[in-house]
Design an enzyme around this catalytic site. Structure first.
Site, PDB file in Angstrom:
ATOM      1  CG  HIS A  20     140.377  34.264  54.032  1.00  0.00           C
ATOM      2  ND1 HIS A  20     141.674  33.659  54.334  1.00  0.00           N
ATOM      3  CD2 HIS A  20     139.601  33.234  54.618  1.00  0.00           C
ATOM      4  CE1 HIS A  20     141.983  32.372  54.268  1.00  0.00           C
ATOM      5  NE2 HIS A  20     140.194  31.953  54.274  1.00  0.00           N
TER       6      HIS A  20
ATOM      7  CE  LYS B 127     149.398  44.084  47.536  1.00  0.00           C
ATOM      8  NZ  LYS B 127     149.500  43.562  48.628  1.00  0.00           N
ATOM      9  NE  ARG B 128     141.919  39.499  41.596  1.00  0.00           N
ATOM     10  CZ  ARG B 128     140.836  38.915  40.782  1.00  0.00           C
ATOM     11  NH1 ARG B 128     140.947  37.446  41.371  1.00  0.00           N
ATOM     12  NH2 ARG B 128     139.641  38.851  40.357  1.00  0.00           N
TER      13      ARG B 128
ATOM     14  CE  LYS C 250     144.553  42.263  47.143  1.00  0.00           C
ATOM     15  NZ  LYS C 250     144.946  42.090  48.127  1.00  0.00           N
TER      16      LYS C 250
ATOM     17  CB  THR D 106     149.862  35.115  51.624  1.00  0.00           C
ATOM     18  OG1 THR D 106     148.855  35.215  50.182  1.00  0.00           O
ATOM     19  CG2 THR D 106     149.074  35.214  52.739  1.00  0.00           C
TER      20      THR D 106
ATOM     21  CE  LYS E 122     152.775  33.332  47.935  1.00  0.00           C
ATOM     22  NZ  LYS E 122     152.123  33.448  47.209  1.00  0.00           N
TER      23      LYS E 122
HETATM   24  C1  26Q Z   1     131.968  34.916  46.565  1.00  0.00           C
HETATM   25  C2  26Q Z   1     131.239  34.664  46.742  1.00  0.00           C
HETATM   26  C3  26Q Z   1     130.784  35.253  44.928  1.00  0.00           C
HETATM   27  C4  26Q Z   1     131.920  34.829  44.020  1.00  0.00           C
HETATM   28  C5  26Q Z   1     133.194  35.258  44.161  1.00  0.00           C
HETATM   29  C6  26Q Z   1     133.213  34.928  46.023  1.00  0.00           C
HETATM   30  C7  26Q Z   1     135.093  35.096  46.452  1.00  0.00           C
HETATM   31  C8  26Q Z   1     135.835  34.449  46.249  1.00  0.00           C
HETATM   32  C9  26Q Z   1     137.172  34.582  46.158  1.00  0.00           C
HETATM   33  C10 26Q Z   1     134.918  36.201  47.300  1.00  0.00           C
HETATM   34  C11 26Q Z   1     135.866  36.521  47.609  1.00  0.00           C
HETATM   35  C12 26Q Z   1     137.618  35.717  48.067  1.00  0.00           C
HETATM   36  C13 26Q Z   1     138.694  35.527  47.705  1.00  0.00           C
HETATM   37  C14 26Q Z   1     139.399  36.381  48.753  1.00  0.00           C
HETATM   38  C15 26Q Z   1     141.042  36.894  49.720  1.00  0.00           C
HETATM   39  O1  26Q Z   1     141.738  36.215  48.546  1.00  0.00           O
HETATM   40  N1  26Q Z   1     140.915  37.402  50.350  1.00  0.00           N
HETATM   41  C16 26Q Z   1     142.487  37.340  50.808  1.00  0.00           C
HETATM   42  O2  26Q Z   1     142.749  36.437  51.884  1.00  0.00           O
HETATM   43  C17 26Q Z   1     144.078  35.588  51.985  1.00  0.00           C
HETATM   44  C18 26Q Z   1     144.471  34.790  52.588  1.00  0.00           C
HETATM   45  O3  26Q Z   1     144.341  34.201  54.193  1.00  0.00           O
HETATM   46  C19 26Q Z   1     144.560  36.790  52.955  1.00  0.00           C
HETATM   47  O4  26Q Z   1     145.341  36.858  52.556  1.00  0.00           O
HETATM   48  C20 26Q Z   1     144.094  38.572  52.323  1.00  0.00           C
HETATM   49  O5  26Q Z   1     144.536  39.525  53.245  1.00  0.00           O
HETATM   50  C21 26Q Z   1     142.497  38.552  52.205  1.00  0.00           C
HETATM   51  O6  26Q Z   1     142.302  39.568  50.515  1.00  0.00           O
END
Ligand code: 26Q
Length: 808
Positions: free
Chosen positions: A355, A548-549, A554, A656, A660
């Site tokens: 991702h 979004k985050r 972004k 995503t 929406k």
């Molecule tokens: C990893 C290790 C330790 C702590 C936290 C994490 C961690 C947690 C969540 C790393 C990444 C995430 C989330 C990533 C994320 O939301 N990515 C998004 O995924 C979406 C679904 O595929 C995409 O549409 C977005 O582009 C992408 O940024």
């Protein structure tokens, strides 16, 4: 169970009085609970039936392994899926309540950060609707995503105790409790047949107790399961400590065990090295694999060589990737298979979804930490790596550099495990989440692996579920669509294309109805913003939204710069053809991400100045909605005119939120990035405001990037930067935005914000021109909805199934 309004009313009353012990007129949260129990009863027999149907020998099943499931609220979703809207309203009406108000009482299940977690929830919805035998495995976090408060413009985090009022949707299944080991050491010996074996000894174990959540399909009597693991201390361990006379140590150990599932990590780009996070990952992987093995046996299977024929595990990013080593461990140490057999099984049933394209976000774990926490899985990873590097050496003799690049173990001052490499080596399928993203993975990050195993790589463009994001969130628009093309679109979103003819300007009465729906949705959002932000949004203005985050890539900053530019235009009386605009921001910053938090402060300060400026009036409003979450988006997306998708090209894997918004008739202003590209393809360039450098151009410019050059040659940009630098937005807080100015003006700004400023402002002018022509805008809006059929997770899941899972 009977589904009439009368039957629901009777059950509802019974639950309120006999189960909850509440009278008529009690706080509304109990009304919610009584209704939830009433509906839960109606899910139960379908749920049990679905279990029974899935539990047959030789049937193939898929498991979605994810550290995050960002579910949001469940009540309205089940009402919709069960077709109980009228009956539920009838039941509530006799108590003077509306379904909307009662549904508001449910706390969001915020067991995820953002896109990746919400995708998992949309996937579960589609799997149930498509009647696919898919089970989700996740963690039963006691605390989900933190609650965001804004104080003096700054983000302040508060714990999210989402289970405080209980959770009527979950069922504890202690009979399926598993045991997960940590620590200890490994011992090697030869078994009775003289075969070398390993055992993991002297471990500290914790229990994993499953909590099941029902996942209902849309009107098809399917109820799948999301199984969430909660950690608990083992009785045995407690007793040992207790017998040794150390009661409080025993209680401490109990605490230690319970910590594992205590809290979701609030980072959405990996934060390496946190021991508890690694514990969570292994806890999920181990419990889920043990459970899958148990289920497979319980269904009447026994020949392990058929395990991969019957099971597939989809890993949501690298977070659960330790599952590769864990399945090997279970097969080698518990099931006593030989390496080659165990590897054949493991590498035939694991699949990995990536991702992110940001190299710094790829998960790495210090080998030393692994050694201490997971000595046996580490040994197995060494063995996997040794055998893998041998293959690499065979294919590229003498290419030492490539071997180093591809090694699962990264050598250096701190030796680290590259989890993405382990995932690729251990999987038969590796996919990205949008066409561009999957291509860039093959050409960039994963290039060496693509050269070795081109057939493993594939794309699965993300989607969102139209049940939650249109049918539920936008009832006004849904009713209008139903009237025109019937209700089939809810489970077959490609049907929306039939709306296309209605976009033509001669359908002025349909246009008027479409606008009226949007207008009502905007009133609803304006009310929320009034309550939450004390800012008045005029529903007749253009609603321009970025939620979004908060992340530098972004580029919320680019949006802020545009708002400041609009403010300058007002101040300089450049009001010709003015378009009234309300700009909404929302999103959480990772608590440790200082720059993201400073961006939130900037948004709030700029908003305060603009909203408080009498000369600006209704022309421009700006608000930051606190605590953005799934249930906020359900109000926001249907009310949005302009969707901001403005990441630096090549950085947003998919997005995503963009989908929406599109489904709900917003027009996108966006870069050529992630799934924006596919949205643009679907809707056509006349109905999408494209701007900015492309991914290749970004990389070509990077070595020569001189942001000052844009400032010097663009008076409007200079005006914006000067106003920001003057301290106009931080008069009583000198210097707080210097860090922001410094990155914007740095040749090393990785996100190259200023490179796209001119192109962005020009695109915004095109937006205004289109907006001024009502028929023109309405037509674009209709065409966006009508062209959004591809972005249903039903399509995404059908592709996962056709190419990877192969379920029947
Ligand atoms: C990893 C290790 C330790 C702590 C936290 C994490 C961690 C947690 C969540 C790393 C990444 C995430 C989330 C990533 C994320 O939301 N990515 C998004 O995924 C979406 C679904 O595929 C995409 O549409 C977005 O582009 C992408 O940024």
């Amino acid at each position: 169970m009977p589904d009439s309004g009368e039957a629901l009313t009777a059950d509802f009353q019974r639950y309120q009085f006999y189960h909850l012990g509440r009278f008529h007129g009690c706080p509304r949260v109990y009304t919610y609970q009584a209704l939830a129990w009433t509906l839960r009863d109606r899910l139960m027999s379908d749920w049990m039936n679905t279990y029974a149907v899935r539990d047959q020998p030789g049937k193939r099943r898929a498991y979605y392994l994810s550290l995050e499931f960002l579910i949001g609220r469940a009540l309205s979703n089940h009402v919709l899926n069960l077709g109980l809207d009228t009956a539920a309203r009838e039941a509530l009406q006799s108590f003077g309540q509306t379904l909307e108000d009662v549904a508001e009482e449910e706390t969001d299940a915020g067991l995820g950060n953002g896109g990746l977690g919400r995708l998992a929830a949309c996937f579960m919805d589609s799997c149930a609707t498509l009647d696919l035998p898919v089970m989700g495995y996740g963690i039963h976090y006691e605390y989900g995503m933190f609650r965001q408060n804004i104080e003096n413009g700054y983000q302040v985090e508060e714990p999210d105790h989402w289970l405080r009022d209980g959770n009527p949707w979950e069922v504890e299944r202690s009979e399926f409790t598993c045991r997960v080991s940590f620590g200890g050491h490994t011992e090697h010996f030869h078994d009775k047949e003289g075969i070398p074996r390993a055992r993991w000894a002297n471990t500290r174990d914790v229990l994993a107790i499953p909590y099941d959540m029902p996942v209902s399909g849309y009107r098809n009597h399917v109820v799948n399961t999301l199984r969430l693991w909660k950690s608990a201390a083992t009785d045995v361990f407690d007793l040992n400590e207790f017998n040794a006379g150390s009661y409080s140590e025993a209680v401490q150990a109990k605490n230690h065990a319970e910590h594992i599932s205590m809290v979701l990590y609030p980072n959405d780009s990996s934060e390496s090295g946190k021991e508890l996070r690694l514990r969570q990952q292994y806890f999920l992987a181990s419990a889920s694999l043990q459970d899958a093995l148990r289920q497979w046996r319980a269904a009447g299977n026994s020949d392990l060589m058929k395990f991969a024929e019957h099971n597939v595990f989809q890993m949501n990013d690298t977070h659960p990737t330790i599952a590769v080593a864990e399945l090997m461990r279970l097969l080698l140490d518990n099931e006593r298979l030989q390496w080659d057999a165990a590897w054949a099984i493991t590498s035939q049933c694991m699949a990995y979804t990536n991702h992110t394209l940001l190299p710094e976000a790829l998960e790495r774990w210090p080998v030393a930490l692994f050694e201490r926490l997971l000595p046996r899985p580490l040994e197995i990873i060494y063995e996997i790596n040794g055998r893998f590097l041998h293959k690499v050496a065979m294919k590229w003799p003498g290419d030492i550099e490539r071997r180093q690049r591809m090694s699962i173990i990264e050598e250096g001052e701190v030796r680290q495990l590259r989890m993405a490499w382990l995932a690729i080596v251990g999987s038969f399928s590796v996919n990205g989440v949008a066409a561009l993203h999957s291509r860039l993975l093959k050409e960039g990050l994963f290039r060496d692996f693509f050269e070795l195993w081109p057939y493993k790589f594939n794309n699965k463009t993300n989607g969102v579920t139209p049940r939650r994001w249109v049918a539920h969130a936008n009832p006004g628009m849904s009713a209008l669509i139903n009237r025109e093309i019937g209700e089939e679109w809810v489970a077959d979103l490609s049907q929306l294309a039939r709306l296309k003819p209605l976009a033509a300007a001669d359908h002025s009465s349909f246009h008027a109805e479409w606008r009226a729906v949007k207008r009502a949705n905007k009133e609803r959002l304006a009310k929320l913003i009034k309550t939450e932000c004390r800012v008045e949004f005029n529903p007749d203005a253009l609603f321009d939204v970025q939620v979004k985050r908060i992340h530098e890539y972004k580029r919320q900053l680019l949006n802020v710069l545009h708002v400041i530019h609009l403010y300058n235009r007002i101040n300089h009386d450049q009001l010709e053809n003015w378009v009234d605009r309300c700009v909404l921001f929302g999103g959480k910053a990772a608590p440790g991400y200082a720059m993201a938090k400073r961006i939130i402060k900037l948004i709030n300060n700029v908003a305060e100045v603009i909203n408080g400026d009498y000369d600006v009036g209704d022309r421009l409003k700006m608000a930051f909605l606190p605590n953005y979450r799934v249930s906020s988006m359900e109000i926001i997306a249907p009310a949005t005119d302009l969707s901001e998708q403005i990441s630096t090209a090549g950085k947003e894997a998919s997005g995503t939120g963009n989908m929406k918004f599109m489904m709900n008739g917003a027009v996108t202003i966006g870069t050529y990035d992630g799934a924006n590209i596919e949205i643009l393809d679907a809707v056509g360039e006349d109905n999408f405001f494209l701007f900015g450098l492309h991914a290749e151009e970004v990389e070509a410019l990077r070595p020569h990037y001189q942001p000052q050059h844009y400032v010097d040659s663009d008076p409007e940009l200079r005006g914006v930067i000067d106003l920001l630098a003057s301290g106009h937005f931080n008069l009583s807080e000198p210097g707080i935005f210097d860090v922001i100015l410094d990155t914007l003006l740095s040749p090393n700004d990785p996100w190259m914000v200023l490179a796209d400023f001119r192109s962005y402002v020009d695109a915004q002018q095109q937006v205004e021109q289109a907006w001024r022509d009502k028929a023109c805008w309405t037509s674009k809006s209709i065409l966006n909805t009508a062209s959004s059929g591809f972005f249903s997770t039903d399509r995404t899941i059908q592709k996962y199934n056709a190419d990877i899972w192969k379920l029947t």
